[in-house]
Design an enzyme around this catalytic site. Sequence first.
Site, PDB file in Angstrom:
ATOM      1  N   SER A  92       2.256   0.690   5.169  1.00 30.01           N
ATOM      2  CA  SER A  92       1.270   1.584   4.423  1.00 30.01           C
ATOM      3  C   SER A  92       0.476   0.662   3.420  1.00 30.01           C
ATOM      4  O   SER A  92      -0.082  -0.211   3.794  1.00 30.01           O
ATOM      5  CB  SER A  92       1.989   2.690   3.874  1.00 30.01           C
ATOM      6  N   ASP A 230      -5.730   2.936   2.372  1.00 32.85           N
ATOM      7  CA  ASP A 230      -4.723   1.828   2.328  1.00 32.85           C
ATOM      8  C   ASP A 230      -4.615   1.169   3.721  1.00 32.85           C
ATOM      9  O   ASP A 230      -5.500   1.693   4.571  1.00 32.85           O
ATOM     10  CB  ASP A 230      -3.246   2.170   1.934  1.00 32.85           C
ATOM     11  N   ASP A 232      -2.752   1.784   6.292  1.00 34.69           N
ATOM     12  CA  ASP A 232      -2.581   2.516   7.524  1.00 34.69           C
ATOM     13  C   ASP A 232      -3.383   3.670   7.448  1.00 34.69           C
ATOM     14  O   ASP A 232      -3.209   4.688   8.448  1.00 34.69           O
ATOM     15  CB  ASP A 232      -1.074   2.854   7.912  1.00 34.69           C
ATOM     16  N   ASP A 234      -3.135   6.278   5.608  1.00 35.36           N
ATOM     17  CA  ASP A 234      -2.724   7.863   5.400  1.00 35.36           C
ATOM     18  C   ASP A 234      -3.155   8.243   4.105  1.00 35.36           C
ATOM     19  O   ASP A 234      -2.940   9.275   3.723  1.00 35.36           O
ATOM     20  CB  ASP A 234      -1.096   7.768   5.503  1.00 35.36           C
TER      21      ASP A 234
END
Length: 437
Positions: A92, A230, A232, A234
Site C-alpha cells: 500500500s 498511494d 495501490d 486504496d
Amino acid sequence: MFGTSGIRGPVGREVTGELALSVGRAVASDGYERVVVGRDVRESGALLTDALTAGLRECGADVLEIGVEATPTVARAVEYVEADAGVVVTASHNPPADNGIKLWNPSGKAFGPDQRESISARVREGDYDLQPWDALGSRRRRDGARTHHEAALREAVSIEEPLSVVVDVGNGAGSITARVLHDLGCEVRTLNGQPDGRFPGRPSEPTAETLETLATVLEGTDADVGVAHDGDADRMVAVDETGTFVPKDVLLALFAREAAGDGDRVAAPVDTSLAVDDALAAVGASLTRTRVGDVYVAERATREDVVFGGEPSGAWIWPDETLCPDGPLAACKLVELVADRGPLSSLVATVETYPIRRTSIELEDKAGVMNRVREDVGERYDDVDTLDGVRVDAGDGWFLLRASGTQPLVRVTAEARDEARAAALFEEARELVTETA
C-alpha cells in the site's frame, strides 16, 4: 502475522517467498477454492506472486491472475469472476523496500479477524492440505477486471459540468482514475503517471508534505481539483483549486455529510475528529465509531443504517458500491461533489475544525501500561470507551490512548472545541500514560 491492514514488512526479512508460499497454502487449505490474485507495481511483487500462487495451487486452489492492478480493482474482481477470495500483493503506502499481502472476500471486505487468525494458525502450525499431482490447482490469466471496475466507476457518478482535474498517481497502480475521469468528460492531467515500484516521483503515502508538486500545479493553473493516491490506490486525498491540501478529517466530513441524511449513520474510527460529528449532526445523521482499520469500518458499514464509512487515513467506503476502500471511486465522488456544489475551497470552509493534538510515547511494555491505564481511567471518568485503546469523552472534548499495533508506542490524541481545553485534555491524557509507566 497480520496487522489491521494485512501483512506488511521489509522484503527479505519479514516478507519472503517462503511466507507468501505459506499464506497461499493456508488460504487454499482453508477452503477457498477459486482465488483472484493481483499485485501493485513493486518489483518484488512478481516473485511473491509466483510463490503465493504456487502455494495456492499446491493445496488445490485454482488461481485467476489479473496482474498489476489497483487494490480496489482486485477486490471488486472477486465477486465479478465468482471467486471465493482475492489476494493482493501490496504494501500500500509503505516505502519501496516493503511489500505485503492482503486478503479479500467477495463482498469487497478485507478478511476479518477470525479469517486472518485461521490463516495465521495454519501458517504457524504448518497445517496444509497438500494435494497429489493430479489434484493440483490451475493458474490462468483472467482479463476484464479493470474494465469491470471502470464501468462501475462511470455508473457510480454523474458529472454534468466536467472539471479540470490533476491526478497524482504517485507512480503506483491508480491510473484508472485518470482514465475514468477522462471518459466522464473531464480535462485530466497526470503527475507521476509512470508505474515504478521505487516511487521516484514522491513517497508512496500522499500527505500534505509529499504532495508539494501537486499543490504547486493547482496553485499555478486553472485546474479545479487535485487528487492523489498511494501505491495501490486504496487511498485518496485531495488538494483544492488554490493549492491547499484538504485535511483528511475535513474530507471525511464532506463525504459523510453528502452521503448521509436524517437518521443515517456513518462509520469511522475512534480517533475521528469532532468536525465529523458536527457535520453529520447538521443533516440529522450521526457517527458510529469503530476500531482503527478499514476492515473494521467495512464491517460496521454492513449494517443497514450505515451509508458511508471512512478513515482519516484516506480510505473511503460507499457500502452500496463496495466494501473495499476504493481510491478511484473516492476521486470520482469528489469531482462529482465539486461539480455539483462549487469550489472545493468553499466546501472546505463550511466544515468547522477544532484544535487537535497528537504525540507518541515510547514504551517497551505498552500492553502492560495500557492495562493499567484502562483501570485508572475507569475509576476517574464516567464516559469511557475501550473499543480500541481507551477513549474518554469529556463532553467538550475527548482524548484517546491507544497502543501502536506495530511499534513500542502508545499514541496520545486529544481534541476540544477551543485551544485551551484541547491543551488541558492533552496534558491530562499524556500524564495518565507517563505516570502509569
